[in-house]
Scaffold this active site. Structure first.
Site, PDB file in Angstrom:
ATOM      1  N   ARG A  92      -6.870 -25.113 -15.233  1.00  0.00           N
ATOM      2  CA  ARG A  92      -5.844 -25.342 -14.213  1.00  0.00           C
ATOM      3  C   ARG A  92      -5.893 -26.775 -13.674  1.00  0.00           C
ATOM      4  NH1 ARG A  92      -5.559 -19.839 -10.458  1.00  0.00           N
ATOM      5  NH2 ARG A  92      -6.152 -18.340 -12.080  1.00  0.00           N
ATOM      6  N   LEU A  94      -8.469 -28.415 -12.369  1.00  0.00           N
ATOM      7  CA  LEU A  94      -9.280 -28.639 -11.171  1.00  0.00           C
ATOM      8  C   LEU A  94     -10.279 -29.778 -11.366  1.00  0.00           C
ATOM      9  CD1 LEU A  94      -9.929 -24.985  -9.952  1.00  0.00           C
ATOM     10  CD2 LEU A  94      -8.508 -26.740  -8.882  1.00  0.00           C
ATOM     11  N   TYR A 124     -15.623 -36.130 -20.795  1.00  0.00           N
ATOM     12  CA  TYR A 124     -15.438 -37.199 -19.812  1.00  0.00           C
ATOM     13  C   TYR A 124     -14.789 -38.470 -20.336  1.00  0.00           C
ATOM     14  CZ  TYR A 124     -18.012 -34.191 -16.720  1.00  0.00           C
ATOM     15  OH  TYR A 124     -18.391 -33.122 -15.947  1.00  0.00           O
ATOM     16  N   PHE A 411     -29.604 -37.128 -12.813  1.00  0.00           N
ATOM     17  CA  PHE A 411     -29.062 -37.204 -11.438  1.00  0.00           C
ATOM     18  C   PHE A 411     -27.847 -36.316 -11.308  1.00  0.00           C
ATOM     19  CE2 PHE A 411     -27.208 -40.787 -13.790  1.00  0.00           C
ATOM     20  CZ  PHE A 411     -25.837 -40.673 -13.520  1.00  0.00           C
TER      21      PHE A 411
END
Length: 411
Positions: A92, A94, A124, A411
């Site tokens: 969707r 998000l 990414y 991290f």
């Protein structure tokens, strides 16, 4: 009802956010934020969520970090972590909405770079991130791990509290000189050394901590490790796993590996999951084949938000002047930039109307920024475009760092 993407507003929403993130990472036994976890994230302007009504259905966390760039400047890094979307609300958009919100906020703060550790490779790149460092996990045959010289340093076992204090201080010294190293939050040191555990729990006794000191007594290395007992054909076949091993140079790193391999009944030592891909200390072995990579992968991904600030912050291998056109569909880094490098390796960068020598997508600029990947490699794969003959080779030479960038910390 439309799903709202915004910052978490209060402790109640933060607790719900924590629950959703834990489920997303398959650790629902840690449900509930609580005061301890809330204290780790005091700035709620960096905590994003997708809300379906009052229900948190996606999570996203930004961390204020620093990364060491070539030349050893410490550049602010918008560290992205804790990205999850509930199975009930996938596909969707998000993740895209949360990423756009945070990158816009980071640009406003003046962050030149954003960074993350990608759980999955394909995700990414579409947001402008490119792999910038690589890592490997090394496995040593402890039965015949011999070195070609006497190694410096003395080893001492220490308690978890001492390890917490000394290892963190050591890492801060190391990362000042280690290109690609990222600063580390206190909460992660606490977790790794068993400090400040929920409910006043004690550090796990099965984890040992060792420091390495040089001749002057200065701490120059640290490792944590634990044993796995195993017997094969009634013979000891034990394994040591070291989740963290850091040192100021390859000689002290080798000394720590020797300490691990010297344990009786141990036949195999498995090193940290996020170790150097080049493992310089292996060249100190009589037989390098006694230490082999069990896995290797891309690790830190970077996203350039401000090309001028990022390119001026690092140093370069030689004097030159080159014009780069950066393609960024989201607009943060879009433009043409003249990079002029002086004899001392320092640089000035500015937008220009000149014709570009090289055109590259923003994610490819991120990949070459620390020196982990070369423009020549990307050019050979037609991932960047050369307009001036020899410009890609010049760009490779400019950005070269000699030793691969490395970050040993998640991290």
């Amino acid at each position: 009802m439309a799903i709202e993407v915004r910052n978490v507003a209060d402790d109640e929403e933060f607790n719900a956010w924590s629950d959703t993130m834990d489920i997303g990472f398959y650790v629902p036994q840690e449900r509930g934020g609580g005061p301890d976890r809330r204290a780790n994230h005091p700035d709620l302007s960096r905590v994003w969520a997708g809300f379906d009504g009052r229900q948190v259905v996606s999570t996203f966390l930004s961390i204020d970090l620093r990364v060491t760039v070539p030349g050893c400047a410490q550049l602010p890094l918008d560290g992205v972590s804790g990205v999850t979307v509930a199975t009930t609300h996938r596909r969707r958009g998000l993740a895209s909405r949360m990423m756009a919100a945070e990158l816009g906020r980071a640009k406003e703060r003046g962050d030149a770079l954003a960074g993350l550790v990608a759980a999955e490779y394909p995700i990414y790149g579409r947001f402008g991130y490119g792999p910038a460092t690589e890592s490997a996990q090394w496995t040593a045959d402890a039965r015949d791990l011999r070195f070609n010289r006497e190694l410096p340093g003395t080893i001492e076992l220490v308690d978890p509290a001492t390890a917490r204090r000394e290892a963190a201080a050591l890492y801060d010294r190391i990362r000042e000189r280690q290109v690609g190293a990222v600063s580390r939050e206190d909460r992660r040191w606490d977790r790794d050394t068993g400090q400040n555990l929920p409910g006043g729990a004690q550090p796990p006794k099965e984890v040992l901590h060792a420091l390495c000191r040089d001749e002057s007594g200065q701490i120059v290395g640290y490792t944590s490790y634990r044993f796995t007992e195993r017997w094969t054909n009634q013979r000891p076949d034990n394994e040591i796993l070291s989740p963290l091993l850091i040192a100021t140079d390859p000689f002290y790193e080798a000394r720590l590996w020797k300490h691990l391999a010297d344990h009786d009944w141990v036949t195999k030592v498995v090193g940290p999951e996020f170790d150097r891909v080049d493992a310089l200390w292996r060249d100190l072995l009589v037989d390098r084949r006694m230490v082999v990579p069990s896995s290797s992968w891309d690790f830190v991904w970077l996203r350039v938000l401000d090309p001028v600030a990022a390119l001026e912050a690092r140093t370069y291998a030689r004097a030159d002047r080159i014009v780069l056109r950066v393609v960024d569909k989201d607009g943060y880094a879009q433009g043409t930039y003249a990079l002029e490098v002086a004899e001392d390796g320092s640089a000035a960068c500015s937008p220009t109307l000149e014709s570009a020598d090289v055109t590259l997508p923003v994610e490819r600029l991120a990949s070459i920024y620390l020196g982990g990947y070369t423009a020549a490699r990307l050019g050979a794969l037609d991932l960047i475009e050369e307009h001036t003959q020899g410009a890609v080779a010049r760009l490779s030479t400019l950005f070269a760092t000699g030793i691969a960038p490395h970050n040993p910390m998640i991290f």
